[in-house]
Design an enzyme around this catalytic site. Structure first.
Site, PDB file in Angstrom:
ATOM      1  N   LYS A   1      -7.180  -3.821   5.960  1.00  0.00           N
ATOM      2  CA  LYS A   1      -7.146  -2.574   5.173  1.00  0.00           C
ATOM      3  C   LYS A   1      -7.560  -2.854   3.730  1.00  0.00           C
ATOM      4  O   LYS A   1      -8.437  -2.200   3.184  1.00  0.00           O
ATOM      5  CB  LYS A   1      -5.729  -1.980   5.184  1.00  0.00           C
ATOM      6  N   ASN A   2      -6.913  -3.829   3.113  1.00  0.00           N
ATOM      7  CA  ASN A   2      -7.124  -4.032   1.681  1.00  0.00           C
ATOM      8  C   ASN A   2      -8.485  -4.629   1.349  1.00  0.00           C
ATOM      9  O   ASN A   2      -8.893  -4.629   0.195  1.00  0.00           O
ATOM     10  CB  ASN A   2      -6.009  -4.901   1.098  1.00  0.00           C
TER      11      ASN A   2
ATOM     12  N   CYS B   1       3.823   5.645  -6.997  1.00  0.00           N
ATOM     13  CA  CYS B   1       3.836   5.624  -5.544  1.00  0.00           C
ATOM     14  C   CYS B   1       5.180   5.111  -5.089  1.00  0.00           C
ATOM     15  O   CYS B   1       6.064   4.849  -5.890  1.00  0.00           O
ATOM     16  CB  CYS B   1       2.701   4.781  -4.994  1.00  0.00           C
TER      17      CYS B   1
ATOM     18  N   ARG C   1       2.665   2.735 -10.882  1.00  0.00           N
ATOM     19  CA  ARG C   1       1.475   1.909 -10.620  1.00  0.00           C
ATOM     20  C   ARG C   1       0.511   2.115 -11.787  1.00  0.00           C
ATOM     21  O   ARG C   1      -0.420   2.913 -11.710  1.00  0.00           O
ATOM     22  CB  ARG C   1       0.811   2.321  -9.297  1.00  0.00           C
TER      23      ARG C   1
ATOM     24  N   ASP D   1       3.422  -7.991  -0.007  1.00  0.00           N
ATOM     25  CA  ASP D   1       3.337  -7.114   1.167  1.00  0.00           C
ATOM     26  C   ASP D   1       4.048  -7.697   2.394  1.00  0.00           C
ATOM     27  O   ASP D   1       4.360  -6.969   3.337  1.00  0.00           O
ATOM     28  CB  ASP D   1       1.865  -6.836   1.525  1.00  0.00           C
TER      29      ASP D   1
ATOM     30  N   ARG E   1      -1.310   4.414   7.613  1.00  0.00           N
ATOM     31  CA  ARG E   1      -2.186   4.020   6.501  1.00  0.00           C
ATOM     32  C   ARG E   1      -2.656   2.583   6.669  1.00  0.00           C
ATOM     33  O   ARG E   1      -3.723   2.221   6.163  1.00  0.00           O
ATOM     34  CB  ARG E   1      -1.425   4.104   5.165  1.00  0.00           C
TER      35      ARG E   1
END
Ligand code: UD1
Length: 417
Positions: free
Chosen positions: A22-23, A116, A121, A306, A398
């Site tokens: 994803k990132n 968030c 952020r 994460d 997500r």
């Protein structure tokens, strides 16, 4: 609202092909704007954040398609300069479009991405770097309006924090800028390297990605390319933690084991046997895990923030006490209430959480607070006795492609509603 119904206390067994990152895919999708051509991106994970990115690209004038994990982006006519408020706030990482739009069209209008679920952020580092490269920035009307008279100019940028997003934004801004940009104290995450590899395959001149200093020599034009996104190291850590927590044995294929070096030792600390291949990792967990010890999150190559919720969930069923120190995001323990509701024994304050392993967790209804916290609750549910219902307003999709199907294939009793 999505619900995951899990009948837990089943060890996971089998093999899994890992999704694309994803990132890494999000900045690569933004980077296609710089090419004014057609790019084909394989191994792009089928995630809501990826679809949001494609919506942003479409709104800017790109022609986009997404099928079987391949995104095709033609940015020939992407003359748009403004991202709609709704698109901007639906995905925090949309700030990554600032450097790309400005570089391509000399103007960019974005709203603030806002806070968030992980806390505030800030984007001050993104803005000050872009400003130092010659952009005028007006943020007095509740949105960020950036422009340049004659394009961006390469500069030396010293980052006070090795921010992943700021490093990516500067790289995107610098590829077509005049002259040389030097980023000092750059983020070293593998996703930075993937973005640089993608851009270099389009004709960019980026050196040093993955190291503390990145040097970008601006070029006049970038070309379309065909590229495959790297595997998702955090998704890999998630499935390994799920296997460990349930006392199972799971092999993950299509992984880059070196990307997981910062986390691998903690599976061994917990008593798991690790078999590392060229592009696979197999974990065999003992019946009862040992505590992982003390985990402190840091920038890469430190322990990834994460992965903190995933290891914390796993530690809640170990025999003994583990300690976590969160050093990247201050509000990263909101999911802990859910784990405690399942019977975990987690206490602490501010950045520290102390986890006393319990014999068993017990199924109940829990709510997802954020993406990786949601994965932690699923891991909790997989080891809990009885039925766990994980209620999610959209965080998990997500970042995880087909998580319930993957876990089902490994023997979990899980249904997504
Ligand atoms: C990225 C990842 C996210 C991961 C994080 C840290 C994506 C889409 N997201 O987020 O999953 O958890 O890296 O590895 O790739 N900061 C500032 N000012 C700024 C920018 C950041 O103070 O302008 C601070 C942040 O508040 C945070 C720290 O820097 O405390 C690191 O954040 P950063 O590396 O920028 O994270 P993201 O790029 O947002």
């Amino acid at each position: 609202m999505t619900e995951y119904h899990i009948k837990g206390n089943n060890a996971l067994f089998g093999e899994l092909n890992l999704q694309g990152s994803k990132n890494a895919s999000l900045p690569i999708l933004a980077a296609t704007l710089l090419t004014s051509a057609r790019s084909v991106i394989h191994n792009c994970p089928d995630l809501s954040d990826v679809h949001q990115s494609i919506k942003i690209l479409t709104s800017l004038g790109c022609e986009c398609s997404f099928e079987n994990n391949t995104a095709i982006i033609d940015s020939t006519n992407a003359d748009g300069v403004m991202i709609d408020d709704e698109l901007m706030t639906s995905m925090r990482s949309s700030i990554i479009y600032l450097g790309a739009i400005l570089s391509r069209n000399n103007r960019a209008i974005l709203s603030y991405p806002g806070g968030c679920e992980l806390g505030p952020r800030p984007i001050d580092l993104h803005l000050s770097a872009i400003k130092s490269m010659g952009a005028e920035i007006d943020d007095t009307r509740g949105r960020i309006e950036c422009s340049t008279v004659d394009g961006l100019v390469g500069r030396e940028v010293v980052l006070p924090i090795a921010s992943v997003g700021a490093t990516e934004n500067i790289i995107l801004a610098a590829c077509l800028a005049k002259g040389r940009t030097v980023i000092r104290n750059a983020a070293k995450e593998p996703e930075i390297v993937d973005l640089a590899n993608f851009l270099n395959s389009c004709g960019a001149r980026i050196n040093g990605a993955g190291e503390v200093t990145i040097i970008i020599d601006g070029v006049k034009k970038l070309y379309g390319t065909e590229y495959s996104v790297q595997p998702d190291r955090i998704a890999a850590a998630t499935y390994l933690c799920a296997a460990a927590a349930t006392g199972g044995r799971v092999k993950i294929n299509n992984v880059v084991p070196t990307h997981l070096l910062p986390v691998l030792q903690y599976y061994s600390n917990a008593g798991c046997q690790m078999d590392i291949g060229d592009s696979s990792i197999e974990i065999a967990a003992p019946k009862k895990l040992s505590p992982v010890g003390t985990i402190k999150t840091r920038e890469y190559p430190g322990f990834p923030t994460d992965a903190q919720p995933l290891f914390l969930a796993m530690s809640s069923v170990a025999k003994g006490t583990s300690v976590f120190e969160e050093n990247i995001f201050n509000s990263r323990y909101r999911y802990v209430d859910g784990l405690n509701k399942l019977g975990a024994n987690i206490s602490g304050h501010d950045s520290v959480a102390v986890v006393k392993g319990t014999n068993s967790l017990y199924g109940t209804k829990v709510d997802v607070t954020d993406l990786r916290g949601g994965a932690a609750l699923i891991i909790g549910g997989l080891c809990a006795k009885g039925k766990t219902i994980v209620t999610d307003s959209g965080h998990i999709s997500r970042g995880y492609e087909k998580i319930s199907e993957n876990l089902l294939n490994l023997g979990a009793e899980i249904t997504r509603y």
